[in-house]
Design an enzyme around this catalytic site. Structure first.
Site, short mmCIF file in Angstrom:
data_model
loop_
_atom_site.label_atom_id
_atom_site.label_comp_id
_atom_site.label_asym_id
_atom_site.label_seq_id
_atom_site.Cartn_x
_atom_site.Cartn_y
_atom_site.Cartn_z
CG PHE A 147 -0.37 0.16 2.64
CD1 PHE A 147 0.04 1.51 2.98
CD2 PHE A 147 0.06 -0.86 3.39
CE1 PHE A 147 0.57 1.64 4.15
CE2 PHE A 147 0.81 -0.62 4.63
CZ PHE A 147 1.18 0.79 4.92
CD GLU A 174 -6.27 -5.82 0.05
OE1 GLU A 174 -6.30 -6.35 1.30
OE2 GLU A 174 -5.47 -6.16 -0.74
CB SER A 224 5.19 -7.79 6.24
OG SER A 224 4.35 -9.05 5.97
CB CYS A 279 10.68 -0.66 2.86
SG CYS A 279 11.20 -0.14 1.18
#
Length: 497
Positions: A147, A174, A224, A279
């Site tokens: 996302f 989504e 993740s 990240c």
């Protein structure tokens, strides 16, 4: 209410099941995204498989022309794309434009695919024998993207994959579906044949189906670490090529000789930009010496208090909200855990006015000092605007601290010593290193990736590694003996001499 449909073979496709899409700035539902079922995923895989051979047969120079047109269209519609990103993710418009620009750099790199796909040639590798190699596409490949970068991370993947002759299935988050659909429409406008690029929306079941599908030959993933590991293990078990980028806990080492104003300014952007949902965000400042730590904390706090926090679509905002209520509450839980563990909460983002006076998912800039290596706020990736200060006594201790962490994505050091910078860069066990550069994201003609539990797979994202990942190398050895030459039977293993 706007519905976000799938894009399959260049056409919008709707499905009965939908999911609400929220604007994190105010908590309101702004769209509904269609969710794929098993039959639709099977259809899109079949369509991508059937479209790929003709696209592979298209000369690389013509494939590059599609990428040139696609780049121009992204630039034309940059403001609209940035608005979509900001509405669904929450980041500021300037940050969204910056993300898009970095993504476009990868499209530019893919435009050079005729040069990048050139193989090697050896004349007379043996008696009247020539050898050459080339790069051929893998087939149908899929990308599962997070996302936090609705444009940039997909643009790490599909431009090069498509330019190399593959067909591509994108499964975006989504929570931020609209940017992926917009890019699919622009690819069609750029002249990409139907079925070569497709977008399907869905949740875990769609990902698992892509992992198991025999016709999907390769998977690219960013997310993740637990999911990256599971996807890598599942994909490789099914014989797929997989690159799976996981989590991070990025450290910035601040030495006593550093320009502390420069370091503080850099840390503000690296820790709090995009509400820390990167990240490559710096979430730990490792200060060498108490004097360095005291001075840096004062400077960071003063700057952090001046940041404008609010809806990313409004002018003048420095930081927007977190992605959703569940994630905000999770970050709040880490703040409680840090206090309970004994860390000093110098700046509590929960006290920011936007937290109590808005229905959005806000957390102001947060700073912990005197953090220890066994605290969850240090060990875990929080993915929010939380900076932890750890105090050490030497550069060697800082290096040992970072090397002991399970993540190895990005790191940096602030110093005016070339010797210290070189020692740090050589000794640190991290995939991407900055020296006075807080977010050392490589340029598009290098490759992006970490070490340890930040990456599963042998090849990094984008750059030269993307050509290697999205192609298979084929070596051809040929012989054209003269009409006068008569072969003799040989049973020994062939040699070039």
């Amino acid at each position: 209410m706007t519905n976000v449909s799938h894009r399959i073979a260049g056409e919008p496709v709707s499905t009965p099941a939908t999911l609400d899409v929220f604007n994190p700035a105010d908590g309101q539902v702004i769209r509904q995204v269609a969710l794929a079922d098993t039959d639709l995923v099977n259809d899109v895989i079949r369509i991508a498989r059937e479209a790929q051979p003709a696209w592979q047969a298209t000369p690389p120079a013509r494939r590059a022309q599609v990428m040139f047109r696609f780049k121009a269209l992204l630039e034309r519609d940059a403001a609209e794309i940035a608005r979509l990103i900001s509405e669904e993710h929450g980041k500021t418009l300037d940050d969204a434009l910056g993300e898009l620009r970095r993504g476009i750099e990868n499209v530019e790199y893919a435009c050079g695919v005729p040069e990048l796909l050139k193989g090697d040639y050896s004349h007379d590798a043996g008696p009247r024998i020539d050898s050459f190699s080339n790069h051929q596409p893998v087939g149908v490949v899929a990308g599962i993207t997070p996302f936090n970068f609705p444009a940039m991370v997909p643009l790490w993947m599909f431009p090069m994959a498509i330019a190399c002759g593959n067909s591509f299935i994108l499964k975006p988050s989504e929570q931020v579906p609209s940017t992926a659909v917009k890019m699919a429409d622009l690819l069609q406008e750029a002249g990409l044949p139907e079925g070569v690029f497709n977008v399907v929306h869905g949740q875990r079941e769609v990902v698992e189906q892509l992992i198991d599908a025999p016709d999907v030959r390769a998977l690219s993933f960013v997310g993740s670490t637990p999911v990256a590991r599971a996807l890598y293990e599942g994909g490789t078990r099914n014989g797929k090529r997989v690159q799976a980028l996981g989590g991070a806990k990025n450290h910035a080492v601040v030495l006593p000789d550093a320009n502390l104003d420069n370091a503080a300014n850099a840390l503000i952007g690296a820790a709090y930009g995009s509400a820390g949902e990167r990240c490559m965000a710096i979430s730990v400042a490792v200060c060498v010496g108490d004097e360095t730590a005291d001075a840096l904390v004062d400077k960071v706090v003063a700057r952090a208090r001046d940041l404008n926090v609010g809806p990313g679509t409004e002018d003048g905002m420095d930081m927007g909200p977190l992605i959703n209520a569940g994630h905000r509450d999770k970050v709040f839980g880490y703040l409680n855990a840090g206090v309970e563990a004994g860390a000093e909460l110098v700046l509590d983002g929960r006290e920011h006015p936007m937290v109590s006076h808005s229905d959005g998912y806000y957390l102001g800039p947060t700073l912990f000092d005197r953090v220890k290596a066994d605290m969850s706020i240090y060990t875990d990736e929080i993915f929010g605007p939380v900076l932890c200060v750890v105090r050490v006594s030497s550069l060697d201790e800082a290096i040992q601290l970072i090397n002991a962490h399970r993540y190895g994505n990005g790191t940096c050091v602030f110093t005016q010593s070339g010797e210290a910078g070189r020692v740090f860069a050589d000794a640190i066990e991290v995939g991407m290193v900055g020296i006075n550069v807080p977010l050392p994201v490589p340029a598009a003609y290098h490759s992006f990736g970490g070490w340890k539990e930040s990456l599963f797979g042998d090849l990094h994202a984008y750059g030269p590694d993307s050509v290697r990942f999205y192609t298979r190398r084929k070596a051809v050895t040929q012989r054209w003996p003269s009409s006068e030459h008569t072969d003799v039977v040989r049973l020994t293993f062939p040699a070039s001499s």
